[in-house]
Design a protein around this motif. Structure first.
Motif, short mmCIF file in Angstrom:
data_model
loop_
_atom_site.label_atom_id
_atom_site.label_comp_id
_atom_site.label_asym_id
_atom_site.label_seq_id
_atom_site.Cartn_x
_atom_site.Cartn_y
_atom_site.Cartn_z
N GLY A 1 0.92 -1.31 -0.50
CA GLY A 1 0.38 -0.31 0.33
C GLY A 1 1.04 0.97 -0.33
N ARG A 2 2.10 1.26 0.66
CA ARG A 2 2.73 2.54 0.77
C ARG A 2 3.68 2.49 -0.92
NH1 ARG A 2 5.27 0.31 6.45
NH2 ARG A 2 4.12 1.88 7.31
N VAL A 3 3.95 1.57 -0.61
CA VAL A 3 4.73 2.37 -2.75
C VAL A 3 3.39 2.71 -3.48
CG1 VAL A 3 5.21 0.93 -4.93
CG2 VAL A 3 5.56 -0.21 -1.99
N LEU A 4 2.08 2.15 -3.72
CA LEU A 4 1.26 2.60 -4.45
C LEU A 4 0.64 3.91 -3.84
CD1 LEU A 4 -0.36 1.38 -6.64
CD2 LEU A 4 -2.20 0.34 -4.91
N GLY A 5 0.81 4.31 -3.04
CA GLY A 5 0.20 5.98 -1.95
C GLY A 5 1.51 6.50 -2.66
N GLU A 6 2.90 6.43 -2.67
CA GLU A 6 4.03 6.60 -2.46
C GLU A 6 4.44 7.40 -4.03
OE1 GLU A 6 7.67 5.87 -1.27
OE2 GLU A 6 8.42 8.02 -1.66
N GLU A 7 4.14 5.95 -5.44
CA GLU A 7 3.82 6.76 -6.49
C GLU A 7 2.44 6.71 -7.53
OE1 GLU A 7 5.33 3.80 -8.99
OE2 GLU A 7 6.93 3.25 -7.18
N ALA A 8 1.04 7.04 -6.52
CA ALA A 8 0.26 7.86 -6.79
C ALA A 8 0.51 8.98 -6.80
CB ALA A 8 -1.07 6.51 -6.08
N ARG A 9 1.02 9.33 -5.89
CA ARG A 9 1.33 11.18 -5.04
C ARG A 9 2.62 11.15 -6.29
NH1 ARG A 9 0.94 15.52 -4.32
NH2 ARG A 9 -1.01 14.71 -6.10
N GLY A 10 3.50 10.19 -6.26
CA GLY A 10 4.10 10.97 -7.21
C GLY A 10 3.89 11.79 -8.42
N ARG A 11 2.88 10.55 -8.85
CA ARG A 11 2.62 10.38 -10.37
C ARG A 11 1.30 11.91 -10.49
NH1 ARG A 11 1.84 6.01 -13.67
NH2 ARG A 11 -0.17 7.71 -15.01
N GLY A 12 0.91 12.59 -8.86
CA GLY A 12 0.24 13.70 -9.18
C GLY A 12 -1.34 13.04 -9.05
N LYS A 13 -1.51 11.92 -8.91
CA LYS A 13 -2.48 11.70 -8.51
C LYS A 13 -3.68 12.04 -7.27
CE LYS A 13 -2.67 9.39 -12.32
NZ LYS A 13 -2.68 10.57 -13.57
N ASP A 14 -4.51 11.38 -6.83
CA ASP A 14 -5.42 11.38 -5.81
C ASP A 14 -6.34 10.78 -5.15
OD1 ASP A 14 -5.01 14.63 -5.74
OD2 ASP A 14 -6.32 14.61 -7.03
N VAL A 15 -6.43 9.65 -6.54
CA VAL A 15 -7.55 8.48 -5.75
C VAL A 15 -6.68 7.52 -6.37
CG1 VAL A 15 -9.51 7.38 -5.71
CG2 VAL A 15 -9.66 9.98 -5.12
N ILE A 16 -6.20 6.54 -5.61
CA ILE A 16 -6.07 4.80 -6.47
C ILE A 16 -7.60 4.25 -6.48
CG2 ILE A 16 -5.08 4.32 -4.86
CD1 ILE A 16 -3.17 3.82 -8.14
N LEU A 17 -7.37 3.36 -7.70
CA LEU A 17 -8.59 3.60 -7.62
C LEU A 17 -8.36 1.33 -7.66
CD1 LEU A 17 -9.82 4.46 -11.09
CD2 LEU A 17 -10.73 5.23 -8.42
N GLY A 18 -8.15 0.93 -6.33
CA GLY A 18 -7.78 0.05 -5.66
C GLY A 18 -7.64 0.33 -3.92
N PRO A 19 -7.39 -1.43 -3.46
CA PRO A 19 -8.36 -2.26 -3.46
C PRO A 19 -8.74 -2.71 -3.53
CG PRO A 19 -7.73 -2.58 -1.47
CD PRO A 19 -7.87 -0.55 -1.76
N GLY A 20 -8.72 -3.78 -5.10
CA GLY A 20 -10.25 -4.51 -5.00
C GLY A 20 -10.08 -6.14 -4.31
N VAL A 21 -11.60 -6.31 -2.82
CA VAL A 21 -11.76 -7.22 -2.26
C VAL A 21 -12.96 -7.43 -2.47
CG1 VAL A 21 -10.55 -5.01 -0.56
CG2 VAL A 21 -13.19 -4.95 -1.35
N ASN A 22 -13.18 -7.92 -3.29
CA ASN A 22 -14.53 -9.07 -3.65
C ASN A 22 -13.68 -10.72 -3.48
OD1 ASN A 22 -15.30 -6.73 -5.71
ND2 ASN A 22 -16.69 -7.00 -4.33
#
Ligand code: BGC
Length: 706
Positions: free
Chosen positions: A106-127
């Motif tokens: 989660g940390r990697v994904l959050g840091e990269e999403a922010r690094g790419r200028g995003k506000d919302v990352i569409l995950g995780p899928g928990v179905n």
């Protein structure tokens, strides 16, 4: 609108943010507010520049931050600055049974999403994996709600440490791709509450998830993204969720219902943004007095509060980054622990790096990359190490590695001007994908099989790497059965006939039938789509640099009809699908009705052996823990996951014989080393047996709790 989120008991900070949001709201025109509640581009809403309100920028999720698309079309921008860290898929992460690794992911994904200028990352899928055939299973964690939520919570927390919102999806009962836009799910209340909702509940209550994505399907007759029952009664009222609900792309169907529901943002796949249900059609209805402006105000207020929580309008926001060596190291750690050793007779594995001087590798998946496929979870990976590359770099130049493909695919990739996502709202949104028999390919495969078998008879060490790819594990498709494609069964049989020590390895996102050759195979290894370092991780496991510690997060059935949804004829269903199996999903069904799986839930072998001793039940602060000693009595270092299942002594008819209620993974135990493991057991344990084991069918102790 029946529910006003002003009715919540909010904390002081929450109240303060809400007050600020309401002040800002008063300055907004209706048009500006409408712009904030629907897509103004494929992945973002409109901002209000004159007031410093930015657009909300979103991106898929969940294996990394997706590449950039043109604002109004599904064509990739095609720049060189949107390559990212490709993380192991959620099924791989679930195989680690490691909460800390979920947080790191989660940390990697959050840091990269922010690094790419995003506000919302569409995950995780928990179905929940209700059937092994669902095409999106690789994006999901498990068939078990407890394992899913225990990993989803730290994952979400990790993402949100970076001033980025996670978006837990798809709410709810979204368990198939066939007719995904129109299928109406009927599920009893107990199964809904105990199987399909717990991960969403914990995402809200424990992880404090900032956004939730509604599902495409209907539940109890209502489209999930405009559902009174799901969004109003359960999510807002019962759970007190006060943050933003985003629709799946194209999952809204009605202006009035959507506006009056608890949905906050409508997204879709088409570029007629002003015509979305919650765009001009809503504005017009408000102007005519048919819908109250207050419903829009409530949505906008929630969006503004979210923006404040993410520091989108102040200068204290974390900046993030992407593609760091540290991120790749994390992807590698997860990949290492995700490999599952299914079978290993005569200690064929690990291979010895010193002894293997000549190795034959057979199978297309040895050199196939998978990142750029599967649907919205596709990744433009900075790189992807294949198994072939992993093995070759590990062995170096003194060993001879020969590769032959052994099989080819049936069909060439269809070349189309339209991206799949652009056309994804057609034909019910998804289907079961049948592949036509291709005579040409069959002829070619026969040649390749002969070549591979002839070589295998002359090599002492043979590694087969086959399995699936994103033609099968894919959004918008379900599989029709669990059979290996491209006549791999024949190839494996021929390899085993000439070289019985052939190591059978799979890369895939969902289980496959192995019955026709499994008895003859001594060693079987399962690797998922394990991210950019997957091939290195697999090589390390094959050659013993890492002892495997992955455990199956789902049942590997002998065939799909051994899964309850199929046994009762309710997958994929028609326009309605009745989850008549109720609570009996996955191992809950197989264990209760004594149906032998090929490999059971929680199964995974090691190169070493763990002894379980001295189990006791301990109560601390009103919580129940099972404690036991785990000693590594073998000769290599390794990790073990202790699993605790509860079983009612007086079982009700609707109750499965056992359910996972706790697990804990040990640290790396050296030979001879012992760890006292303490496993928190969830829920009531009165009149229950606590079954402590190394898998759902390898129970070492039973403690009675009267
Ligand atoms: C998928 C979502 C995804 C969205 C945006 C939809 O087709 O169901 O999971 O986040 O597209 O790409």
């Amino acid at each position: 609108m029946k529910w006003n989120s002003a009715d919540y008991m909010r904390g002081e900070r929450e109240m303060e943010l809400r007050k600020q949001a309401e002040e800002l709201l008063r300055k907004l025109t209706l048009e500006e507010k409408i712009g904030m509640i629907h897509g103004a581009q494929l992945f973002q809403t409109a901002g209000v520049e004159r007031l410093g309100i930015p657009p909300l920028k979103m991106s898929d999720g969940p294996m990394g931050v997706r590449q950039e698309f043109l604002p109004c079309g599904w064509q990739p921008v095609g720049r060189s600055d949107d390559y990212v860290t490709y993380l192991p898929c959620n099924s791989a992460l679930a195989s680690t049974w490691n909460r800390e690794l979920a947080k790191e992911t989660g940390r990697v994904l959050g840091e990269e999403a922010r690094g790419r200028g995003k506000d919302v990352i569409l995950g995780p899928g928990v179905n929940i994996k209700r059937s092994p055939l669902c095409g999106r299973n690789f994006e999901y964690f498990s068939e078990d709600p407890y394992l899913t939520k225990e990993l989803a919570v730290p994952y979400i927390q990790g993402v949100q440490e970076w001033d980025v919102a996670a978006c837990v999806k798809h709410f709810a009962a979204n368990n198939q791709e066939t007719e995904r836009l129109w299928v109406d799910v009927e599920v009893d209340e107990q199964a809904l509450r105990e199987i399909y909702l717990p991960a969403f509940y914990d995402a809200v209550k424990k992880a404090g998830v900032h956004t939730i994505m509604g599902a495409y399907n209907l539940l109890k007759g209502e489209h999930c993204c405009q559902s009174e029952y799901l969004l109003n009664d359960i999510l807002r009222k019962e759970w007190g969720y006060d943050s933003v609900v985003i629709s799946d792309w194209g999952a809204v169907h009605d202006t009035e219902k959507a506006a009056n529901s608890q949905l906050d943002i409508e997204m879709s796949v088409t570029d007629n943004f002003d015509e979305y249900f919650m765009a001009n059609p809503l504005k017009e209805k408000i102007e005519k007095g048919e819908i109250s402006e207050a419903v829009v105000d409530e949505k906008v207020t929630r969006i503004l509060v979210l923006m404040m929580k993410l520091h989108m309008m102040d200068s204290s926001r974390k900046s993030g980054t992407y593609n760091t060596p540290e991120h790749r190291r994390k992807a590698m750690e997860v990949a290492r622990e995700s490999v599952v050793l299914l079978k290993n007779e005569e200690n064929i594995l690990p291979f010895s790096k010193e002894k293997v001087k000549k190795l034959l590798i057979v199978g297309e998946n040895a050199e196939c990359v998978h990142a750029n496929g599967g649907g919205s979870a596709e990744i433009k990976a900075l790189y992807e190490i294949t198994p072939l590359m992993g093995v070759k770099t590990l062995l170096g130049g003194n060993a001879e590695v020969k590769f032959v493909p052994g099989y080819v695919r049936d069909e060439k990739k269809e070349e189309s001007d339209m991206s799949w996502q652009e056309s994804s709202l057609e034909n019910g949104g998804g289907s079961a994908k049948e592949f036509a028999v291709n005579v040409e390919a069959e002829k070619k495969r026969e040649e390749l099989r002969n070549e591979a078998a002839e070589l295998a008879s002359r090599y002492e060490h043979v590694l087969f790497v086959g399995g699936l790819n994103h033609e099968y594990d894919s959004e918008g498709n379900d599989r029709v059965d669990m059979k290996l494609p491209y006549e791999q069964d024949k190839l494996i049989e021929e390899l085993l006939a000439v070289n019985p020590n052939t190591v059978i390895t799979f890369v895939g996102g969902s289980p496959v039938e192995m019955g026709s050759w499994l008895e003859k195979a001594k060693t079987v290894v399962w690797s998922w789509y394990a991210g950019m370092e997957g091939g290195n991780a697999l090589a390390e496991v094959l050659f013993g640099a890492v002892t495997p510690s992955g455990k199956l997060p789902e049942t590997f059935y002998k065939k799909h009809t051994d899964c309850s949804a199929h046994a009762i004829g309710e997958f994929p269903g028609g326009s309605k699908v009745h989850y008549a199996e109720g609570m009996f999903v996955g191992y809950r069904y197989n264990d209760t009705f004594q149906i032998e799986p090929e490999f059971c839930f929680g199964h995974g072998l090691s190169y070493t052996t763990f002894l379980y001793e001295n189990p006791v039940l301990v109560q601390k602060n009103g919580l129940n823990y099972v404690e036991c000693n785990v000693t590594n009595i073998g000769t290599t270092a390794g990790k073990e996951t202790v699993q605790v299942y509860t079983a009612s002594m007086e079982k009700k008819e609707t109750e499965p014989v056992q359910e996972l209620k706790g697990f804990e993974k040990t640290k790396l135990l050296l030979p001879g080393e012992c760890q006292r493991v303490s496993v928190l057991v969830e829920g009531m344990i009165e009149k229950k047996n606590l079954r402590i084991g190394s898998s759902s069918r390898d129970i070492r102790f039973v403690i009675e709790s009267r």
